[in-house]
Design an enzyme around this catalytic site. Structure first.
Site, PDB file in Angstrom:
ATOM      1  CB  CYS A 147      -0.888  -0.016   1.243  1.00  0.00           C
ATOM      2  SG  CYS A 147      -1.685   1.557   1.609  1.00  0.00           S
ATOM      3  CD  GLU A 148       0.115   5.121  -4.223  1.00  0.00           C
ATOM      4  OE1 GLU A 148      -0.602   6.115  -4.423  1.00  0.00           O
ATOM      5  OE2 GLU A 148       0.811   4.604  -5.114  1.00  0.00           O
ATOM      6  CG  HIS A 149      -2.512   5.618   0.625  1.00  0.00           C
ATOM      7  ND1 HIS A 149      -3.763   5.141   0.284  1.00  0.00           N
ATOM      8  CD2 HIS A 149      -2.146   6.448  -0.387  1.00  0.00           C
ATOM      9  CE1 HIS A 149      -4.147   5.674  -0.862  1.00  0.00           C
ATOM     10  NE2 HIS A 149      -3.182   6.452  -1.301  1.00  0.00           N
ATOM     11  CG  HIS A 150      -1.172   3.328   5.698  1.00  0.00           C
ATOM     12  ND1 HIS A 150      -2.283   3.144   4.888  1.00  0.00           N
ATOM     13  CD2 HIS A 150      -1.501   4.310   6.567  1.00  0.00           C
ATOM     14  CE1 HIS A 150      -3.244   3.969   5.269  1.00  0.00           C
ATOM     15  NE2 HIS A 150      -2.803   4.686   6.281  1.00  0.00           N
ATOM     16  CD  GLN A 188      -8.075  -4.494  -4.055  1.00  0.00           C
ATOM     17  OE1 GLN A 188      -7.767  -4.440  -2.866  1.00  0.00           O
ATOM     18  NE2 GLN A 188      -9.110  -5.198  -4.473  1.00  0.00           N
ATOM     19  CG  HIS A 216      -6.116  -3.272   1.516  1.00  0.00           C
ATOM     20  ND1 HIS A 216      -5.418  -2.387   0.718  1.00  0.00           N
ATOM     21  CD2 HIS A 216      -6.954  -3.941   0.688  1.00  0.00           C
ATOM     22  CE1 HIS A 216      -5.827  -2.514  -0.537  1.00  0.00           C
ATOM     23  NE2 HIS A 216      -6.758  -3.456  -0.584  1.00  0.00           N
ATOM     24  CB  CYS A 218      -3.500   0.132   5.805  1.00  0.00           C
ATOM     25  SG  CYS A 218      -4.499  -0.088   4.322  1.00  0.00           S
TER      26      CYS A 218
END
Length: 256
Positions: A147-150, A188, A216, A218
């Site tokens: 996940c590119e956010h976390h 995703q 996920h 996250c």
């Protein structure tokens, strides 16, 4: 205004705020030179729209890095992990953590090895002329991504179907396409579209359908902490989008 007040006024800087992903940060504007030629005026909001458009189109990019880049960047990535360990209150010099920054750096390079590969390399000599016009499905392809956010994993299954138009691809290559795009920093929704578009551009089939079901970390490990939650995304192109019967057949077959 006297001279002292005028100097104080000139030293004052007005700060602006930018909100990015929910974080507000202050920025001081760059002082303008009276002799500087001013560029074209930017309409408020135009810069934001241009940036958003660029982000929306970024799924088309073939971003690559080389093995030489890995070797060159490994020390700086490891140093960054050392800083993170210290910031977490750990001692990077204790026995159990001595090699952790290097291990973490090499692991992250592996988790994102999709940046080193191109679809054209994977599909080389694997596309064949074949008079077959019935649906081809490969389902339950294991998928691991970040996940590119976390920067935590999301894991799941990918189901791919396509309707050939006189050309087919080696079945294992569909799994390789999944591997290339999943081994990058991802969301995703974008991953689903990248896989579908890559197959479409490579084979020119009558249609393509891609469905991803993923869990996920996250969501599971932080935030709402819902252990059994799954995220399902789909991309339908060509007849898979236009013809409800073709789409229903695909969705039924991947569930059987």
């Amino acid at each position: 205004m006297d001279h002292a007040k005028q100097k104080q006024s000139e030293k004052q800087v007005a700060y602006s705020t930018d909100s990015v992903n929910g974080h507000v940060e202050e920025r001081a504007p760059v002082p303008k030179s009276p002799n500087r030629t001013r560029g074209p005026q930017v309409v408020p909001g135009e810069e934001t729209r241009s940036h958003s458009s660029a982000v929306m189109e970024s799924w088309k990019e073939e971003r690559t890095r080389s093995i030489e880049d890995n070797e060159m960047n490994l020390p700086s990535i490891a140093a960054a992990y050392t800083t993170i360990l210290r910031g977490l209150g750990e001692d990077p010099l204790r026995q159990g953590l001595l090699k952790t920054p290097w291990r973490a750096a090499t692991a992250m390079q592996f988790f994102t090895k999709g940046y080193q590969e191109k679809i054209s390399d994977v599909l080389n000599d694997a596309i064949f002329d074949e008079d077959h016009d019935e649906m081809v499905i490969v389902k339950d392809i294991d998928m691991f991504s970040m996940c590119e956010h976390h920067l935590v994993p999301f894991i799941g299954k990918v189901h791919i179907g396509y309707l050939p138009n006189k050309r087919v691809v080696g079945l294992s290559k569909l799994a390789r396409i999944v591997e290339i795009y999943s081994r990058r920093l991802q969301v995703q929704e974008r991953l689903t579209k990248q896989i579908a578009v890559a197959i479409t551009e490579s084979l020119q089939p009558s249609g393509v359908g891609v469905v991803i079901e993923a869990s996920h970390m996250c969501m599971v490990m932080r935030g709402v902490q819902k252990m059994n939650s799954k995220t399902v995304t789909s991309t339908m192109l060509g007849v898979f989008r236009e013809d409800p019967k073709t789409r229903e057949e695909f969705l039924k077959l991947i569930k059987d």
